[in-house]
Design a protein around this motif. Structure first.
Motif, PDB file in Angstrom:
ATOM      1  N   ILE A 197       0.858  -1.186   0.000  1.00 20.11           N
ATOM      2  CA  ILE A 197       0.000   0.000   0.000  1.00 20.11           C
ATOM      3  C   ILE A 197       0.892   1.233   0.000  1.00 20.11           C
ATOM      4  O   ILE A 197       1.736   1.390   0.874  1.00 20.11           O
ATOM      5  CB  ILE A 197      -0.932   0.000   1.235  1.00 20.11           C
ATOM      6  CG1 ILE A 197      -1.889  -1.194   1.152  1.00 20.11           C
ATOM      7  CG2 ILE A 197      -1.714   1.313   1.331  1.00 20.11           C
ATOM      8  CD1 ILE A 197      -2.799  -1.348   2.363  1.00 20.11           C
ATOM      9  N   VAL A 245      -0.864  -0.582  -4.681  1.00 20.18           N
ATOM     10  CA  VAL A 245      -1.826   0.514  -4.762  1.00 20.18           C
ATOM     11  C   VAL A 245      -1.114   1.821  -4.454  1.00 20.18           C
ATOM     12  O   VAL A 245      -0.376   1.908  -3.458  1.00 20.18           O
ATOM     13  CB  VAL A 245      -2.989   0.351  -3.757  1.00 20.18           C
ATOM     14  CG1 VAL A 245      -4.138   1.281  -4.141  1.00 20.18           C
ATOM     15  CG2 VAL A 245      -3.463  -1.073  -3.697  1.00 20.18           C
ATOM     16  N   GLU A 257       9.923   0.763  -6.065  1.00 22.92           N
ATOM     17  CA  GLU A 257      11.229   0.080  -5.990  1.00 22.92           C
ATOM     18  C   GLU A 257      11.120  -1.254  -5.241  1.00 22.92           C
ATOM     19  O   GLU A 257      11.642  -2.281  -5.693  1.00 22.92           O
ATOM     20  CB  GLU A 257      12.270   0.966  -5.280  1.00 22.92           C
ATOM     21  CG  GLU A 257      12.529   2.316  -5.927  1.00 22.92           C
ATOM     22  CD  GLU A 257      11.534   3.399  -5.520  1.00 22.92           C
ATOM     23  OE1 GLU A 257      10.735   3.170  -4.594  1.00 22.92           O
ATOM     24  OE2 GLU A 257      11.545   4.477  -6.144  1.00 22.92           O
ATOM     25  N   PHE A 273       3.068   2.383  -2.737  1.00 23.93           N
ATOM     26  CA  PHE A 273       4.383   1.886  -3.177  1.00 23.93           C
ATOM     27  C   PHE A 273       5.302   2.982  -3.695  1.00 23.93           C
ATOM     28  O   PHE A 273       6.469   2.708  -4.006  1.00 23.93           O
ATOM     29  CB  PHE A 273       4.238   0.754  -4.208  1.00 23.93           C
ATOM     30  CG  PHE A 273       3.475   1.115  -5.469  1.00 23.93           C
ATOM     31  CD1 PHE A 273       4.026   1.943  -6.431  1.00 23.93           C
ATOM     32  CD2 PHE A 273       2.215   0.594  -5.691  1.00 23.93           C
ATOM     33  CE1 PHE A 273       3.340   2.264  -7.592  1.00 23.93           C
ATOM     34  CE2 PHE A 273       1.504   0.907  -6.850  1.00 23.93           C
ATOM     35  CZ  PHE A 273       2.067   1.747  -7.811  1.00 23.93           C
ATOM     36  N   GLY A 274       4.837   4.223  -3.765  1.00 19.69           N
ATOM     37  CA  GLY A 274       5.704   5.325  -4.218  1.00 19.69           C
ATOM     38  C   GLY A 274       6.154   5.081  -5.648  1.00 19.69           C
ATOM     39  O   GLY A 274       5.333   4.958  -6.553  1.00 19.69           O
ATOM     40  N   ILE A 300      -2.834   6.766   7.782  1.00 23.05           N
ATOM     41  CA  ILE A 300      -3.595   5.603   7.295  1.00 23.05           C
ATOM     42  C   ILE A 300      -3.756   4.542   8.376  1.00 23.05           C
ATOM     43  O   ILE A 300      -4.735   3.794   8.389  1.00 23.05           O
ATOM     44  CB  ILE A 300      -2.970   5.041   5.999  1.00 23.05           C
ATOM     45  CG1 ILE A 300      -3.956   4.081   5.310  1.00 23.05           C
ATOM     46  CG2 ILE A 300      -1.624   4.377   6.246  1.00 23.05           C
ATOM     47  CD1 ILE A 300      -3.594   3.736   3.887  1.00 23.05           C
TER      48      ILE A 300
HETATM   49  C1  LIG Z   1       6.079   8.895   2.033  1.00 19.53           C
HETATM   50  S1  LIG Z   1       5.533   8.115   0.589  1.00 19.53           S
HETATM   51  C2  LIG Z   1       6.444   6.569   0.600  1.00 19.53           C
HETATM   52  C3  LIG Z   1       6.458   5.892  -0.723  1.00 19.53           C
HETATM   53  C4  LIG Z   1       7.198   4.551  -0.762  1.00 19.53           C
HETATM   54  N1  LIG Z   1       6.533   3.569   0.067  1.00 19.53           N
HETATM   55  C5  LIG Z   1       8.649   4.707  -0.351  1.00 19.53           C
HETATM   56  O1  LIG Z   1       9.000   4.234   0.741  1.00 19.53           O
HETATM   57  O2  LIG Z   1       9.425   5.295  -1.122  1.00 19.53           O
HETATM   58  C6  LIG Z   1       3.899   7.572   1.020  1.00 19.53           C
HETATM   59  C7  LIG Z   1       3.099   7.101  -0.170  1.00 19.53           C
HETATM   60  O3  LIG Z   1       1.825   6.637   0.235  1.00 19.53           O
HETATM   61  C8  LIG Z   1       0.885   7.004  -0.762  1.00 19.53           C
HETATM   62  N2  LIG Z   1      -0.453   6.994  -0.144  1.00 19.53           N
HETATM   63  C9  LIG Z   1      -0.993   7.917   0.681  1.00 19.53           C
HETATM   64  N3  LIG Z   1      -2.228   7.552   1.056  1.00 19.53           N
HETATM   65  C10 LIG Z   1      -2.473   6.358   0.453  1.00 19.53           C
HETATM   66  C11 LIG Z   1      -3.592   5.479   0.442  1.00 19.53           C
HETATM   67  N4  LIG Z   1      -4.706   5.731   1.139  1.00 19.53           N
HETATM   68  N5  LIG Z   1      -3.503   4.354  -0.308  1.00 19.53           N
HETATM   69  C12 LIG Z   1      -2.381   4.069  -1.007  1.00 19.53           C
HETATM   70  N6  LIG Z   1      -1.292   4.860  -1.023  1.00 19.53           N
HETATM   71  C13 LIG Z   1      -1.344   5.998  -0.311  1.00 19.53           C
HETATM   72  C14 LIG Z   1       1.355   8.373  -1.214  1.00 19.53           C
HETATM   73  O4  LIG Z   1       0.840   8.740  -2.477  1.00 19.53           O
HETATM   74  C15 LIG Z   1       2.862   8.195  -1.210  1.00 19.53           C
HETATM   75  O5  LIG Z   1       3.364   7.779  -2.444  1.00 19.53           O
END
Ligand SMILES: C[S@@+](CC[C@H](N)C(=O)[O-])C[C@H]1O[C@@H](n2cnc3c(N)ncnc32)[C@H](O)[C@@H]1O
Length: 241
Positions: free
Chosen positions: A72, A95, A78, A74-75, A157
């Motif tokens: 959930i 997602v 990677e 995944f940014g 979340i």
């Molecule tokens: C701080 S970023 C981290 C991204 C990645 N996991 C990383 O470590 O590089 C948090 C991510 O969560 C996504 N996000 C926020 N709310 C979400 C939701 N309800 N469902 C899925 N993704 C969500 C954001 O769009 C963002 O890309």
């Protein structure tokens, strides 16, 4: 995603509205032509079918997956791509609402012909809500948006309803894996999950949280956190039988 980017979005289609609003950025800078092409052509072919998901996640994949995993938020994908590459026999659901992140992962999927990932551009909670009971082997939540200001914390979340949904969809013995560089979010998560009847913390030693689990692949946000001097925490919780 930066917590001060506060334009709220709701980009999932075809599912019931989320219980809470989806906060954060929907898009960043303009996509390159190749990225737009992949969003238009490749994404629809590998988008998670939420209706079909209700019958079980295995049918989303062209093969019979040996196990099914969900990431959930995944940014740039990677970690998801690394897992899918390492375990071609398994199935991976991802997602992410941020268009540019989805475009980045699609680039890797196409370049490496990765066939065991299915994606949704939208809210992870939509996918959780659509999944049947005990249908996943693990869920990954890596560096969720921290929303550090006190008045923003309700946007996080991780809350009781989210944990209840995780407990419903993860099979007994399966895992919820969480990483964050924000101590307050780590404490927030522990405070909610430790009293939860569905999970137990899998910690082998007092400093267990300092070490990533086997097979860990560094994400873009982790690289940034480490560059900026923050210490990641890695938590694994087992779904109780
Ligand atoms: C701080 S970023 C981290 C991204 C990645 N996991 C990383 O470590 O590089 C948090 C991510 O969560 C996504 N996000 C926020 N709310 C979400 C939701 N309800 N469902 C899925 N993704 C969500 C954001 O769009 C963002 O890309």
């Amino acid at each position: 995603m930066s917590p001060d980017q506060k334009d709220a979005i709701s980009s999932s289609a075809g599912a019931a509205p989320p219980r809470r609003q989806l906060y954060g950025r929907a898009k960043g800078k303009a996509l390159r032509a190749g990225q737009s092409h992949r969003i238009e052509q490749l994404l629809p072919k590998i988008t998670i079918d939420l209706e079909k998901l209700r019958e079980g996640p295995a049918a989303q994949f062209p093969h019979k997956p040996s196990g099914i995993f969900l990431e959930i938020g995944f940014g740039g994908g990677e970690h998801l791509a690394a897992m899918a590459r390492a375990h071609p026999e398994a199935g991976y659901l991802g997602v992410e609402p941020f268009l540019n992140g989805v475009a980045k992962l699609l680039g890797a999927i196409e370049a490496e012909n990765i066939t065991n990932i299915r994606l949704l551009r939208g809210d992870g909670r939509h996918v959780l809500n659509a999944l049947p009971k005990s249908s996943l082997d693990a869920v990954f939540l890596l560096y969720p948006d921290p929303w550090p200001k006190r008045r923003q914390r309700k946007r996080r979340i991780v809350d009781e309803a989210f944990l209840d949904e995780l407990a419903r969809v993860i099979r007994p013995g399966g895992e919820f894996r969480f990483a964050s560089d924000i101590d307050d979010y780590v404490g927030w998560t522990l405070a909610r999950i430790l009293p939860h009847a569905g999970f137990e913390w899998v910690a082998k030693s007092p400093s267990d949280w300092l070490d990533p689990w086997e097979g860990w692949h560094r994400t873009r946000y982790e690289e940034k956190a480490i560059r900026e001097g923050r210490v990641p925490s890695y938590l694994r919780f087992r779904r109780k039988a």
